[in-house]
Structure formats: C-alpha cells, structure tokens
Design a protein around this motif. Sequence first.
Motif, PDB file in Angstrom:
ATOM      1  N   GLU A 150       2.797   5.891  -7.129  1.00 38.72           N
ATOM      2  CA  GLU A 150       3.628   4.678  -7.125  1.00 38.72           C
ATOM      3  C   GLU A 150       3.196   3.710  -6.018  1.00 38.72           C
ATOM      4  OE1 GLU A 150       7.936   5.503  -7.442  1.00 38.72           O
ATOM      5  OE2 GLU A 150       8.128   4.172  -5.708  1.00 38.72           O
ATOM      6  N   LEU A 151       3.048   4.243  -4.804  1.00 39.60           N
ATOM      7  CA  LEU A 151       2.664   3.388  -3.676  1.00 39.60           C
ATOM      8  C   LEU A 151       1.227   2.876  -3.828  1.00 39.60           C
ATOM      9  CD1 LEU A 151       4.243   5.452  -0.758  1.00 39.60           C
ATOM     10  CD2 LEU A 151       4.926   3.155  -1.448  1.00 39.60           C
ATOM     11  N   GLU A 153      -0.271   2.261  -6.530  1.00 39.81           N
ATOM     12  CA  GLU A 153      -0.271   1.188  -7.527  1.00 39.81           C
ATOM     13  C   GLU A 153       0.231  -0.117  -6.904  1.00 39.81           C
ATOM     14  OE1 GLU A 153       1.773   0.367 -11.798  1.00 39.81           O
ATOM     15  OE2 GLU A 153       1.360   2.464 -11.276  1.00 39.81           O
ATOM     16  N   MET A 154       1.314  -0.012  -6.118  1.00 39.11           N
ATOM     17  CA  MET A 154       1.848  -1.202  -5.451  1.00 39.11           C
ATOM     18  C   MET A 154       0.807  -1.824  -4.517  1.00 39.11           C
ATOM     19  SD  MET A 154       5.660   0.209  -4.517  1.00 39.11           S
ATOM     20  CE  MET A 154       6.330  -1.141  -3.555  1.00 39.11           C
ATOM     21  N   GLU A 156      -2.462  -1.297  -4.744  1.00 42.08           N
ATOM     22  CA  GLU A 156      -3.739  -1.441  -5.464  1.00 42.08           C
ATOM     23  C   GLU A 156      -4.867  -0.682  -4.758  1.00 42.08           C
ATOM     24  OE1 GLU A 156      -4.148  -5.666  -5.738  1.00 42.08           O
ATOM     25  OE2 GLU A 156      -2.604  -5.861  -7.265  1.00 42.08           O
ATOM     26  N   ASN A 208       3.145  -9.052   0.502  1.00 40.94           N
ATOM     27  CA  ASN A 208       3.845  -8.834  -0.773  1.00 40.94           C
ATOM     28  C   ASN A 208       4.360  -7.406  -0.869  1.00 40.94           C
ATOM     29  OD1 ASN A 208       3.439 -11.434  -1.591  1.00 40.94           O
ATOM     30  ND2 ASN A 208       1.544 -10.976  -2.703  1.00 40.94           N
ATOM     31  N   PHE A 209       3.499  -6.484  -0.423  1.00 42.05           N
ATOM     32  CA  PHE A 209       3.900  -5.076  -0.486  1.00 42.05           C
ATOM     33  C   PHE A 209       5.100  -4.808   0.410  1.00 42.05           C
ATOM     34  CE2 PHE A 209       3.742  -0.908   1.536  1.00 42.05           C
ATOM     35  CZ  PHE A 209       3.982  -0.113   0.432  1.00 42.05           C
ATOM     36  N   GLN A 212       8.234  -6.132  -1.049  1.00 40.25           N
ATOM     37  CA  GLN A 212       8.651  -5.288  -2.173  1.00 40.25           C
ATOM     38  C   GLN A 212       9.296  -3.992  -1.668  1.00 40.25           C
ATOM     39  OE1 GLN A 212       5.346  -4.792  -4.835  1.00 40.25           O
ATOM     40  NE2 GLN A 212       6.580  -3.718  -6.364  1.00 40.25           N
ATOM     41  N   TYR A 213       8.681  -3.392  -0.649  1.00 41.64           N
ATOM     42  CA  TYR A 213       9.214  -2.134  -0.102  1.00 41.64           C
ATOM     43  C   TYR A 213      10.597  -2.360   0.481  1.00 41.64           C
ATOM     44  CZ  TYR A 213       9.419   2.315   2.360  1.00 41.64           C
ATOM     45  OH  TYR A 213       9.799   3.560   2.784  1.00 41.64           O
ATOM     46  N   THR A 216      13.000  -2.901  -2.458  1.00 44.01           N
ATOM     47  CA  THR A 216      13.181  -1.722  -3.309  1.00 44.01           C
ATOM     48  C   THR A 216      13.983  -0.634  -2.607  1.00 44.01           C
ATOM     49  OG1 THR A 216      11.023  -2.207  -4.266  1.00 44.01           O
ATOM     50  CG2 THR A 216      11.949  -0.047  -4.761  1.00 44.01           C
TER      51      THR A 216
END
Lengths: 342, 265
Positions: A150-151, A153-154, A156, A208-209, A212-213, A216
Amino acid sequence: MSRPQPDYKTPGMMLRAEHLTKTYRVAAKEPGVVGALRHLVRRTYREVQAVRDVSFSVEAGEFVGFVGANGAGKTTTLKMLSGLIRPSEGTVSVSGQDPFRRQKAFLRQITLVMGQKQQLIWDLPAQDSLRINAAVYEIDPPEAKRRIGELAEMLEVSSLLKQPVRKLSLGERMKCELLAALLHRPQILFLDEPTLGLDINAQEAIRNFLRQYNQTFAATVLLTSHYMADITALCSRVLLIHEGQLIYDGALADIVQRFAPYRELEIRLAEPRTSEELETFGEVANLDGLSVRLIVDRSKVRDAVVRVFEELKPTDLYVKEPAIERIIGPLLKGQGLGPSDG
Amino acid sequence: MTRMRRFCRAFAAELVTAFALTTTYRAELLLWALSGTLPIILMGVWSEAARTGEMPYSPAEMARYFVAVLFVRQMTFVWVIWEFEEQVVSGTLSHALLRPIDPVWNYVANHLAERIVRLPIVFGLVGLCFALYPSAIFVPSPSAIALTILAVLASFTVRFALQYTFAMMCFATERASSVEGLSFAAFVFLSGMLAPLDLYPSWVATLAGWTPFPYLIYVPARILIGEPVAIWHSFGVLTGWAVLLIVTQRCLWWWGLNRYTGMGA
C-alpha cells in the motif's frame, strides 16, 4: 526537585511542551597548536542554550510547520519531543507519555525522519530493512506485506524495493526511508527536513504523500523544512523559532498580519516613470518598464491607491499581501524578522 | 503471540539481515580473519623454542595449543565498540534508539551472523596449520567439543560485555575505542594468546587469575586440546564476570543516554 506535571488529559491534545529548555555544554577550544595544548592542560567549556523556554501544544491530526534558521533550535526540539535527548528544563508530553522514557508503547506511536540521516541499510535492498522493521514493530507478515504494498504504491517505489539502497537516487531513497519510517503506521510524525536536497518533482511527490498520510490516518505531523513550499503546501499552522525561542505560534495566514505590516501594490503604468517619481507613493521594490511593485505601509494603503489613480492614471492596479516566503525568508537566513520581531 | 516469541521473531529478522549484510562484505571478512592469524606465527616461534629448549611442552603440544588459540580467538572476536562509536559520533544511534528493541540485539545479531560466515574461513586456517605442522593434528573428543562450544560461548559473552561496557564511554569521549585499547593490551598479554600461561612467572599467572582474560582464550583452548582445566571454577568465573559486566553496562547505558546529544543527527 520535582518538575511541574503538564495536563495530559486535555481531549485531543497529542503533544505538549512546557517551558522546554535545552542547554548543551560545549568545549571551548582556541585554534592552533597553542589552543590545542592549552585545551589539553585546562579544559574550558561554555554553555549553549539551544532551546529556551519553548511552550506549545499540538492537537491530534494537526500538520504543523516548524520554521527557523540553521541552529535556531528546531532539531533539538524535535529530539526532545521524540525522546532522543532529555530536556534541561521544562516538561514534554507526547500522547500522554514522557518521551525520554522511550517506552515501547510510545515508540510504536511515533517516527522520526531525518533528511540527513538514513535508517535503511546502505548495502542491502530496502526490503531487508522493511523486514526488520515489520518484526521489530510486531507486524504480522501478511499485514506487513499488505502495508508495504500500500505504502509503496502511494510512494511509487514498488519496483525499487529489491534494489540495494546505495543504487537508488536521493529522491527514491527518501521515499523508501518514509516507507520504512511509516510501516508501523505511527500516529505522530516528526519530520526533520524530509525533502532536503531533492529536486522539485521529488519534493512534490513527498508532499503529496505526506498530505495523503495525514488525511488517511489522521496523523499528527511536526515538519521542519527550509523549503517554504513544503510549509505553505502542507501546514495550516506554523511555529517560528529564532535563536532558541518561539517567536510565533499560529496560523500560516496570520503571519502576514503579524510580521508584515505592509502591502504590495502591483501597478501597470500608462507611461514610463522614474524611481524618484514613484518613491513618493511608497518603497519601490521593482521597476521593469511599465510594471512597478511598491511596498506601502498597511495604514497608508488607501491613500496611496487614491493618489496612484489620480496622479499616475495606471492601466491596472492590484493590492496584494506579501508572499509568505518573503516574510519568513529572512528568518530562514538567520536575519530575524526585522522591526516586527516578536 | 507471547513476548518471547515476538522477541525471537524480531531477533531472527535481525539475524537474517545481518547474515545478508555479512555475505555482502565477505571479502572484508576474509581480510579480517587473516589479520587475526598471529597465533600461527607464535605457533612457529614457540614450537621451535620447545624443540630447542627446556619446556614443559613438546613441539607438537605447543603447536596444538596455538591451533586451539587460533580457533578460540577467531570465534570470540568482538568489534562492537567500533560499531557503537561510529553510530554515536555520526548520530545514527538515534534511529536505533527510537526502535522498540534494545540496540544491543542488532550488534549481537551482527556478531553471530559474522561468526557463521567466518566459520569456514576458520576451518581453512586450522587446516593450514595442520598442513604446516602435521604433528599438531588432533581430534578432540565429543565431550571436549561440547565443552569447547560452551566455553567459546561464555568467552564470547564476556568479551562482548567487556567491550560493550567500554563502548559506553563513547557518551563521554568520542574515541572510547582508544581507551579500550588499554584493556586489549592486557587481554593479549594475560589471555594466553602470546604463550601458555603456565610459562609465565607465577606472580603474573596469579595476577591474571584476578582478571577475566585467562578464561577467554587459555581455558577454552586447553579444553579443546583435552588438557586438564578446573571446569566448574572456570565457568563460575566467566558467569560472574558476565553478570558483573552486564550490570555495569546497563548502569552506564542509562548514564550515557542522559548525556546523549544525538550529534550530527
């Protein structure tokens, strides 16, 4: 001597520092052979107060920017908050716990990412470091695999985890560092210059990450950065620290009100004017052909605008707040905040 | 999952990764192992001395003793102080301190992994010694092998604890390894690495008995070659030193953490 106990029970309060002070004892040594010999015979020390009487609190889920010049005391404060070093004075509570006791329950809740220091094993793929972290933080293998996926992918970085860390670019390495630091899903993130040295694209990806973290997982984040873009993009609240003292704690937007008692007038002139002519309206910050930018005291803006319209007949005029970068910039360079220094 | 099982899982992960890292540095490890071959040189010198002079050892016994010393020395080699010093000076200890496992287990895992990779090299060196001195060839009894394993483990534990205790000085001085060098000099002299301790003047042997050093090399080496040793006494002394050093290290650890500034990080 017993220390005053902070109120840990305030609902939603994740982090609280009260009268935090850190004094380092530093060897004072003169240069050269004579200085070295003198130091050998009679050592002298001086005390350096890296952090002085700093108090603030952060609520759960907040994203707070911690801004100051090199040596202002940001990293020392982060070290005290994360439990790496013991405060000389004052108290600190993170999630209701004393960080310096470094109890396992506390350590599982936090992470500290240092842009200049890596935790990944240099000569092995990041996957190896992740395996250790998963075991150390007691994450079951299937869950660890899911989180890594999951991480990754976030961030990349899915295709990079099997490459030796030394073969990764700086940006790729920092992404993997973040993955390793967040695998145990900490609720409190201390981020010390996480975008240091990265190119603009990598900085943007990290930002961005982190956003998002934070959204989330409702994580509380304390971020230091020399890149104002990091602060303006992520932090609604800012702590300004200067020479070890907290000089501002509040909304990013309010910094302008507090530290910049002026506005900027961007004017498109109808005909060319000299600097001397324009200086009667305000301080000329920039003059480029028919475009001029004036700095005008906030209390005189109305009069200046009226006069500009009457006397200069501009084709266009904008009244603007100064950019945050222009206000905080001098602080980051260690110049303080001029006459408005709080 | 029980607490012990969770710890074992974490330690196993540390060990597997340490093993992967050690195999990456295999060439360096080979050079390190070769740098510890002083006993082979001493074996030649002392075997010759035993052949020409009056000694309580025959040349073959002397050669055998130094083969055993080589083996024990290689299997109990410790470098934790350099690793710790580098981490304190560079500030990378900070990451280790923020993980919910004591950093010592990472150092222990690194040493154990290194030992596994080093073992074939050590057997190669022992084979070389036997090729140079065929008269030294011996086959230890199963009980000697079992006792040697225990003695080597105990010796390693004490050496590790001793060096890790000295490593705590890194919190006060940036070059604790230099201070540890003094202890190493005593170790080389009093451990039986330079010569069997019964060749030393009696007062030196008595003095050595008050230190842990003879029990780190001399005693395990004698056990391996089947020479008589006061087993219970030796293991008792090693256990005593291990407990004393571990308690001292823990006290110094907490003292040091109060001084730690996380410099460079």
